[in-house]
Write a protein that holds these residues in place. Structure first.
Motif, PDB file in Angstrom:
ATOM      1  N   LEU A  55       4.017 -13.255 -46.618  1.00 52.44           N
ATOM      2  CA  LEU A  55       3.922 -12.645 -45.303  1.00 52.44           C
ATOM      3  C   LEU A  55       4.433 -11.211 -45.359  1.00 52.44           C
ATOM      4  N   TYR A  56       3.818 -10.347 -44.593  1.00 57.00           N
ATOM      5  CA  TYR A  56       4.274  -8.972 -44.518  1.00 57.00           C
ATOM      6  C   TYR A  56       3.890  -8.400 -43.158  1.00 57.00           C
ATOM      7  N   VAL A  57       4.536  -7.335 -42.768  1.00 57.22           N
ATOM      8  CA  VAL A  57       4.300  -6.712 -41.469  1.00 57.22           C
ATOM      9  C   VAL A  57       3.009  -5.904 -41.541  1.00 57.22           C
ATOM     10  N   VAL A  58       2.100  -6.187 -40.610  1.00 55.54           N
ATOM     11  CA  VAL A  58       0.835  -5.461 -40.565  1.00 55.54           C
ATOM     12  C   VAL A  58       0.870  -4.429 -39.454  1.00 55.54           C
ATOM     13  N   ALA A  59       1.332  -4.839 -38.275  1.00 60.12           N
ATOM     14  CA  ALA A  59       1.371  -3.931 -37.124  1.00 60.12           C
ATOM     15  C   ALA A  59       2.763  -3.940 -36.518  1.00 60.12           C
ATOM     16  N   ARG A  60       3.095  -2.835 -35.869  1.00 57.56           N
ATOM     17  CA  ARG A  60       4.431  -2.692 -35.288  1.00 57.56           C
ATOM     18  C   ARG A  60       4.313  -1.984 -33.951  1.00 57.56           C
ATOM     19  N   LEU A  61       5.036  -2.526 -32.954  1.00 60.02           N
ATOM     20  CA  LEU A  61       5.101  -1.917 -31.635  1.00 60.02           C
ATOM     21  C   LEU A  61       6.564  -1.634 -31.345  1.00 60.02           C
ATOM     22  N   ARG A  62       6.906  -0.363 -31.155  1.00 58.16           N
ATOM     23  CA  ARG A  62       8.289   0.038 -30.895  1.00 58.16           C
ATOM     24  C   ARG A  62       8.360   0.628 -29.497  1.00 58.16           C
ATOM     25  N   ILE A  63       9.191   0.005 -28.658  1.00 56.54           N
ATOM     26  CA  ILE A  63       9.342   0.437 -27.272  1.00 56.54           C
ATOM     27  C   ILE A  63      10.771   0.902 -27.066  1.00 56.54           C
ATOM     28  N   THR A  64      10.940   2.089 -26.464  1.00 63.35           N
ATOM     29  CA  THR A  64      12.254   2.629 -26.145  1.00 63.35           C
ATOM     30  C   THR A  64      12.285   2.914 -24.654  1.00 63.35           C
ATOM     31  N   ALA A  73       6.694   4.477 -26.231  1.00 67.42           N
ATOM     32  CA  ALA A  73       6.257   3.386 -27.099  1.00 67.42           C
ATOM     33  C   ALA A  73       5.412   3.962 -28.218  1.00 67.42           C
ATOM     34  N   ALA A  74       5.472   3.323 -29.370  1.00 69.90           N
ATOM     35  CA  ALA A  74       4.661   3.722 -30.512  1.00 69.90           C
ATOM     36  C   ALA A  74       4.042   2.471 -31.112  1.00 69.90           C
ATOM     37  N   PHE A  84       0.914   6.800 -29.645  1.00 71.59           N
ATOM     38  CA  PHE A  84       2.185   7.048 -28.980  1.00 71.59           C
ATOM     39  C   PHE A  84       1.927   7.192 -27.491  1.00 71.59           C
ATOM     40  N   ALA A  85       2.846   6.659 -26.681  1.00 74.63           N
ATOM     41  CA  ALA A  85       2.728   6.788 -25.226  1.00 74.63           C
ATOM     42  C   ALA A  85       4.081   7.132 -24.645  1.00 74.63           C
ATOM     43  N   SER A  86       4.056   7.919 -23.566  1.00 72.50           N
ATOM     44  CA  SER A  86       5.273   8.302 -22.869  1.00 72.50           C
ATOM     45  C   SER A  86       5.038   8.145 -21.381  1.00 72.50           C
ATOM     46  N   GLY A  87       5.970   7.518 -20.702  1.00 70.83           N
ATOM     47  CA  GLY A  87       5.814   7.275 -19.275  1.00 70.83           C
ATOM     48  C   GLY A  87       5.520   5.808 -19.016  1.00 70.83           C
ATOM     49  N   HIS A  88       5.927   5.339 -17.841  1.00 70.40           N
ATOM     50  CA  HIS A  88       5.856   3.921 -17.514  1.00 70.40           C
ATOM     51  C   HIS A  88       4.436   3.362 -17.628  1.00 70.40           C
ATOM     52  N   VAL A  91       2.958   3.508 -21.234  1.00 73.10           N
ATOM     53  CA  VAL A  91       3.586   2.527 -22.127  1.00 73.10           C
ATOM     54  C   VAL A  91       3.007   1.145 -21.872  1.00 73.10           C
ATOM     55  N   LEU A  92       2.833   0.780 -20.582  1.00 70.20           N
ATOM     56  CA  LEU A  92       2.233  -0.518 -20.269  1.00 70.20           C
ATOM     57  C   LEU A  92       0.807  -0.612 -20.811  1.00 70.20           C
ATOM     58  N   ALA A  93       0.046   0.474 -20.721  1.00 66.95           N
ATOM     59  CA  ALA A  93      -1.318   0.490 -21.248  1.00 66.95           C
ATOM     60  C   ALA A  93      -1.319   0.356 -22.773  1.00 66.95           C
ATOM     61  N   LEU A  94      -0.356   0.989 -23.441  1.00 69.22           N
ATOM     62  CA  LEU A  94      -0.282   0.899 -24.899  1.00 69.22           C
ATOM     63  C   LEU A  94       0.104  -0.514 -25.337  1.00 69.22           C
ATOM     64  N   ILE A  95       0.969  -1.185 -24.579  1.00 68.92           N
ATOM     65  CA  ILE A  95       1.336  -2.565 -24.907  1.00 68.92           C
ATOM     66  C   ILE A  95       0.105  -3.463 -24.830  1.00 68.92           C
ATOM     67  N   GLU A  96      -0.704  -3.305 -23.782  1.00 68.49           N
ATOM     68  CA  GLU A  96      -1.939  -4.095 -23.664  1.00 68.49           C
ATOM     69  C   GLU A  96      -2.919  -3.755 -24.781  1.00 68.49           C
ATOM     70  N   SER A  97      -3.028  -2.482 -25.113  1.00 62.24           N
ATOM     71  CA  SER A  97      -3.917  -2.053 -26.187  1.00 62.24           C
ATOM     72  C   SER A  97      -3.467  -2.618 -27.537  1.00 62.24           C
ATOM     73  N   HIS A  98      -2.165  -2.654 -27.764  1.00 60.81           N
ATOM     74  CA  HIS A  98      -1.626  -3.197 -29.017  1.00 60.81           C
ATOM     75  C   HIS A  98      -1.936  -4.694 -29.120  1.00 60.81           C
ATOM     76  N   ALA A  99      -1.774  -5.416 -28.009  1.00 56.22           N
ATOM     77  CA  ALA A  99      -2.079  -6.847 -28.013  1.00 56.22           C
ATOM     78  C   ALA A  99      -3.564  -7.090 -28.267  1.00 56.22           C
ATOM     79  N   ALA A 100      -4.425  -6.255 -27.683  1.00 56.11           N
ATOM     80  CA  ALA A 100      -5.863  -6.395 -27.905  1.00 56.11           C
ATOM     81  C   ALA A 100      -6.231  -6.049 -29.349  1.00 56.11           C
ATOM     82  N   HIS A 101      -5.546  -5.106 -29.930  1.00 57.82           N
ATOM     83  CA  HIS A 101      -5.830  -4.702 -31.316  1.00 57.82           C
ATOM     84  C   HIS A 101      -5.539  -5.837 -32.290  1.00 57.82           C
TER      85      HIS A 101
END
Length: 117
Positions: A55-64, A73-74, A84-88, A91-101
């Motif tokens: 097992l190894y890390v393929v994708a990473r989502l970092r939220i600050t 978020a990155a 990369f996303a900045s602003g509420h 960041v929410l849109a990037l989280i959804e995009s990351h899950a879809a990816h």
């Protein structure tokens, strides 16, 4: 008036001429093998927990999101995705995009699952 004589300083004793190697203590059972550890402590070598499991890390989502500051978020993936996303709202849109990816990336889904779909 004369000063009192100084007491003699202690000198260190001389070290032995040759260092002797430590010798193992004799075992009470009379066996030739010395005791390795205290009783109750397993002396068997355990497997290394850091062995490769495949097992190894393929994708990473970092939220600050510090209190009182703008959240960021990155999202990065080994396939080359690096966003990369900045602003509420962004960041929410990037989280959804990351899950879809995760469902569309070739590195996330095994070849058999992609062929079945």
């Amino acid at each position: 008036m004369s000063t009192p004589p100084r007491p003699r300083l202690k000198s260190l004793s001389s070290a032995p001429d040759l260092p002797r190697p430590a010798e193992p203590a004799p075992t009470p059972s009379g066996s030739g093998a010395p005791k390795a550890v205290a009783e109750g402590v397993p002396s068997a070598v355990r497997p290394d927990p850091r062995t490769d499991s495949g097992l190894y890390v393929v994708a990473r989502l970092r939220i600050t999101a510090p209190r009182g500051a703008t959240p960021t978020a990155a999202s990065s993936c080994m396939c080359g995705r690096d966003l990369f996303a900045s602003g509420h709202h962004q960041v929410l849109a990037l989280i959804e995009s990351h899950a879809a990816h995760r469902t569309t990336c070739q590195l996330h889904t095994p070849q058999e699952e992609r062929n079945a779909a």
